[in-house]
Design a protein around this motif. Sequence first.
Motif, PDB file in Angstrom:
ATOM      1  N   ASP A  70      79.197 -21.400  31.899  1.00 25.24           N
ATOM      2  CA  ASP A  70      78.193 -20.405  31.521  1.00 25.24           C
ATOM      3  C   ASP A  70      76.998 -21.064  30.852  1.00 25.24           C
ATOM      4  O   ASP A  70      75.845 -20.679  31.110  1.00 25.24           O
ATOM      5  CB  ASP A  70      78.802 -19.359  30.594  1.00 25.24           C
ATOM      6  CG  ASP A  70      77.889 -18.151  30.447  1.00 25.24           C
ATOM      7  OD1 ASP A  70      77.615 -17.500  31.476  1.00 25.24           O
ATOM      8  OD2 ASP A  70      77.436 -17.877  29.325  1.00 25.24           O
ATOM      9  N   HIS A 121      74.664 -22.359  33.327  1.00 19.71           N
ATOM     10  CA  HIS A 121      73.860 -21.328  34.005  1.00 19.71           C
ATOM     11  C   HIS A 121      72.542 -21.061  33.281  1.00 19.71           C
ATOM     12  O   HIS A 121      71.625 -20.486  33.879  1.00 19.71           O
ATOM     13  CB  HIS A 121      74.657 -20.026  34.122  1.00 19.71           C
ATOM     14  CG  HIS A 121      75.455 -19.931  35.385  1.00 19.71           C
ATOM     15  ND1 HIS A 121      76.699 -20.506  35.526  1.00 19.71           N
ATOM     16  CD2 HIS A 121      75.179 -19.358  36.581  1.00 19.71           C
ATOM     17  CE1 HIS A 121      77.156 -20.276  36.737  1.00 19.71           C
ATOM     18  NE2 HIS A 121      76.255 -19.583  37.398  1.00 19.71           N
ATOM     19  N   ALA A 167      75.338 -16.508  32.974  1.00 21.73           N
ATOM     20  CA  ALA A 167      75.524 -16.261  34.404  1.00 21.73           C
ATOM     21  C   ALA A 167      75.067 -14.858  34.778  1.00 21.73           C
ATOM     22  O   ALA A 167      74.441 -14.649  35.835  1.00 21.73           O
ATOM     23  CB  ALA A 167      76.990 -16.463  34.780  1.00 21.73           C
ATOM     24  N   THR A 190      71.322 -14.814  35.006  1.00 22.10           N
ATOM     25  CA  THR A 190      70.873 -15.395  36.272  1.00 22.10           C
ATOM     26  C   THR A 190      71.028 -14.384  37.398  1.00 22.10           C
ATOM     27  O   THR A 190      70.115 -14.184  38.211  1.00 22.10           O
ATOM     28  CB  THR A 190      71.677 -16.663  36.596  1.00 22.10           C
ATOM     29  OG1 THR A 190      71.441 -17.647  35.593  1.00 22.10           O
ATOM     30  CG2 THR A 190      71.284 -17.229  37.951  1.00 22.10           C
TER      31      THR A 190
END
Length: 226
Positions: A71, A74, A119, A122
């Motif tokens: 994570d 990310h 994440a 994103t």
Amino acid sequence: MLLWERPEPPSRPALAPLSRELIVRAAIRLADADGLEAVSLRKVAAALDVGPMRLYGYIDSKEELLDLMVDAAHAEIRPAGDGPREVLRSLAEAMRRAVRRHEWLADLLGGRPQLGPEALATSEAVMSALDDLGVDAVMPVVSAVNAYTIGAVRREIAERRAERATGMDQERWQAELGPYLMRSFATGKLPALAKVVHDAVHLDADETFRIGLDCLLDGIEARFSR
């Protein structure tokens, strides 16, 4: 003994500061240097100069630590651009840069979706840019780009690792295997492969990735411009 004559007890060393973020950063440093094999709660604790048991106040297992590391990575994958094509290209390029920077990430991407806050941020950035494609198309399109990118960059990382393990760079490997290929081509049984090997332009990893991604994005664009 009177209070003001009583000696003070020996001072105890202050505990080193600790947080989940510090733990994850230390784990990423270890993995960047020596791969995932170098990551364990004991080694992370040693890097932070704390006892291993202190880490269990922040994480329960190595598996949780790996999820946190992915994570955190990310945060480096933030697509940008105008329109679906540029956002998808940006997503693929940012993911490739992150994996090339953190080789261990190649072993952890894929599978079930990542659901950590970075994440999810994103994913939100990508999904919002693809809204015009229609809600049913978004996930297949993003999955296709992710699959291409992860597959391509895993191949690049595998080549890096093979080079380190054998001590042979691409030129030395080609020189060693070249005579065998020439003998195979001389049989006449592999004409198409021989033509490509002899006549095609040999592209580097960046060019190969870009052309493959363009082919994928061309197909996506053609499908949704009907």
